[in-house]
Design an enzyme around this catalytic site. Structure first.
Site, mmCIF file in Angstrom:
data_model
loop_
_atom_site.group_PDB
_atom_site.id
_atom_site.type_symbol
_atom_site.label_atom_id
_atom_site.label_comp_id
_atom_site.label_asym_id
_atom_site.label_seq_id
_atom_site.Cartn_x
_atom_site.Cartn_y
_atom_site.Cartn_z
ATOM 1 N N LYS A 14 27.685 9.616 41.857
ATOM 2 C CA LYS A 14 27.430 8.707 40.711
ATOM 3 C C LYS A 14 26.839 7.575 40.661
ATOM 4 O O LYS A 14 25.890 6.840 39.782
ATOM 5 C CB LYS A 14 28.274 9.044 39.932
ATOM 6 C CG LYS A 14 28.526 10.738 39.882
ATOM 7 C CD LYS A 14 29.253 11.069 38.262
ATOM 8 C CE LYS A 14 31.305 9.804 37.894
ATOM 9 N NZ LYS A 14 31.716 10.335 39.401
ATOM 10 N N ARG A 89 34.262 13.290 31.022
ATOM 11 C CA ARG A 89 35.250 14.216 32.139
ATOM 12 C C ARG A 89 36.113 14.913 31.873
ATOM 13 O O ARG A 89 36.494 16.207 32.253
ATOM 14 C CB ARG A 89 36.257 13.232 32.385
ATOM 15 C CG ARG A 89 35.659 11.594 33.078
ATOM 16 C CD ARG A 89 35.888 11.712 34.313
ATOM 17 N NE ARG A 89 36.119 11.143 35.804
ATOM 18 C CZ ARG A 89 36.175 9.734 35.804
ATOM 19 N NH1 ARG A 89 34.948 9.215 35.766
ATOM 20 N NH2 ARG A 89 36.846 9.374 36.704
ATOM 21 N N ARG A 128 35.117 3.775 51.194
ATOM 22 C CA ARG A 128 34.324 3.000 49.994
ATOM 23 C C ARG A 128 35.168 1.991 50.124
ATOM 24 O O ARG A 128 35.934 2.249 49.918
ATOM 25 C CB ARG A 128 34.655 4.256 48.473
ATOM 26 C CG ARG A 128 33.432 3.671 47.593
ATOM 27 C CD ARG A 128 34.148 4.437 46.875
ATOM 28 N NE ARG A 128 34.693 4.475 45.746
ATOM 29 C CZ ARG A 128 34.400 5.783 44.517
ATOM 30 N NH1 ARG A 128 33.546 6.146 44.075
ATOM 31 N NH2 ARG A 128 35.662 5.434 43.571
HETATM 32 P P1 AMP Z 1 36.364 5.785 38.272
HETATM 33 O O1 AMP Z 1 35.452 4.968 38.323
HETATM 34 O O2 AMP Z 1 34.930 6.635 37.644
HETATM 35 O O3 AMP Z 1 36.496 6.736 39.345
HETATM 36 O O4 AMP Z 1 37.207 5.781 37.013
HETATM 37 C C1 AMP Z 1 37.938 5.147 37.730
HETATM 38 C C2 AMP Z 1 39.503 5.116 36.448
HETATM 39 O O5 AMP Z 1 39.207 5.014 35.568
HETATM 40 C C3 AMP Z 1 39.897 6.846 36.687
HETATM 41 O O6 AMP Z 1 40.348 7.815 37.605
HETATM 42 C C4 AMP Z 1 40.148 7.009 35.387
HETATM 43 O O7 AMP Z 1 41.277 6.968 35.800
HETATM 44 C C5 AMP Z 1 40.040 6.050 34.627
HETATM 45 N N1 AMP Z 1 38.767 6.749 33.802
HETATM 46 C C6 AMP Z 1 37.017 6.078 34.283
HETATM 47 N N2 AMP Z 1 36.339 6.815 33.553
HETATM 48 C C7 AMP Z 1 37.331 8.231 32.875
HETATM 49 C C8 AMP Z 1 36.930 8.940 31.626
HETATM 50 N N3 AMP Z 1 36.140 9.218 31.504
HETATM 51 N N4 AMP Z 1 38.630 9.660 30.774
HETATM 52 C C9 AMP Z 1 39.234 9.207 31.165
HETATM 53 N N5 AMP Z 1 39.581 8.098 32.203
HETATM 54 C C10 AMP Z 1 38.868 8.122 32.544
#
Ligand code: AMP
Length: 222
Positions: A14, A89, A128
């Site tokens: 993504k 999410r 990654r």
């Molecule tokens: P990501 O970089 O999208 O994998 O996000 C890293 C972390 O940020 C996730 O594991 C969550 O702890 C938090 N996070 C990111 N987006 C969301 C979301 N839409 N809802 C809740 N937590 C989020």
């Protein structure tokens, strides 16, 4: 405004594709993960709250996440639209986004699901690397930098995220796949969902996403 949602498990690609689409359509790439990581770096109240959840690979509570995302979409550079990466999410987040957009006579134009099998996700996430300056993503196997440990785009150092450790990866995946399915269904019912095969090379996935969005003539018109 034109809002495009990118859906996929962590590791589906993504972030890479959202950065490409943002440039292609000249609208900002809005990643809730990036917003949280920068809030953590700044030590802001949102960052302090979010950190506890992020370190354990858990979702940050909806109330905080939705407020932060809607605040970002209200900034001037997002007036024509945005590419959303990592949001929504779960169903409550998807519904909160629909409600907020409807207040401006807008809606999610396309939800693009990038599909990748779980074994491949684990393999990708453990390889990654992210750049310190801007968060540009690399992968040891699928998308290595030209020089190991250095970002091709800005020369900054690459690091591995704390939540990309194998144990945390498994927690994140098992927790996130079922709510991802809810969100996919949400957009399928609204007839804006397109599913793309994320096992193809990065360029081909990009082409498939552009084909699904169309020529972008709608971007910024609504
Ligand atoms: P990501 O970089 O999208 O994998 O996000 C890293 C972390 O940020 C996730 O594991 C969550 O702890 C938090 N996070 C990111 N987006 C969301 C979301 N839409 N809802 C809740 N937590 C989020």
């Amino acid at each position: 405004m034109t809002v495009i949602v990118l859906l996929g498990a962590p590791g589906a690609g993504k972030g890479t594709q959202a950065a490409f689409l943002a440039q292609r359509y000249d609208i900002p790439h809005v990643s809730t993960g990036d917003l949280f990581r920068s809030a953590v770096r700044d030590g802001s109240p949102i960052g302090q709250e979010a950190r506890r959840f992020m370190e354990r690979g858990q979702l940050v509570p909806d109330e905080i996440t939705i407020r932060m995302l809607l605040g970002r979409l209200a900034e001037p550079d997002a007036a024509r639209g945005a590419i959303l990466d990592g949001f929504p999410r779960n169903r409550p987040q998807a519904e909160a986004l629909d409600t907020a957009l409807a207040e401006h006579g807008s809606r999610v134009d396309r939800a693009l699901g990038i599909e990748v099998p779980v074994d491949e996700l684990v393999r990708r996430l453990s390889g990654r690397w992210i750049c310190r300056a801007e968060g540009h993503p690399y992968n040891e196997q699928t998308n290595p930098p030209a020089r190991p440990g250095v970002c091709d785009l800005d020369g900054s150092q690459l690091f591995q995220r704390a939540d990309d450790q194998p144990e945390t990866i498994r927690v994140r995946l098992s927790q996130q796949l079922s709510s991802l399915e809810e969100v996919v269904e949400h957009y399928r019912r609204r007839d804006v969902l397109e599913v793309i095969d994320g096992m193809r090379p990065i360029d081909e996935v990009s082409d498939a996403l552009v084909a699904a969005i169309g020529d972008g003539s709608a971007v910024g018109k609504r």
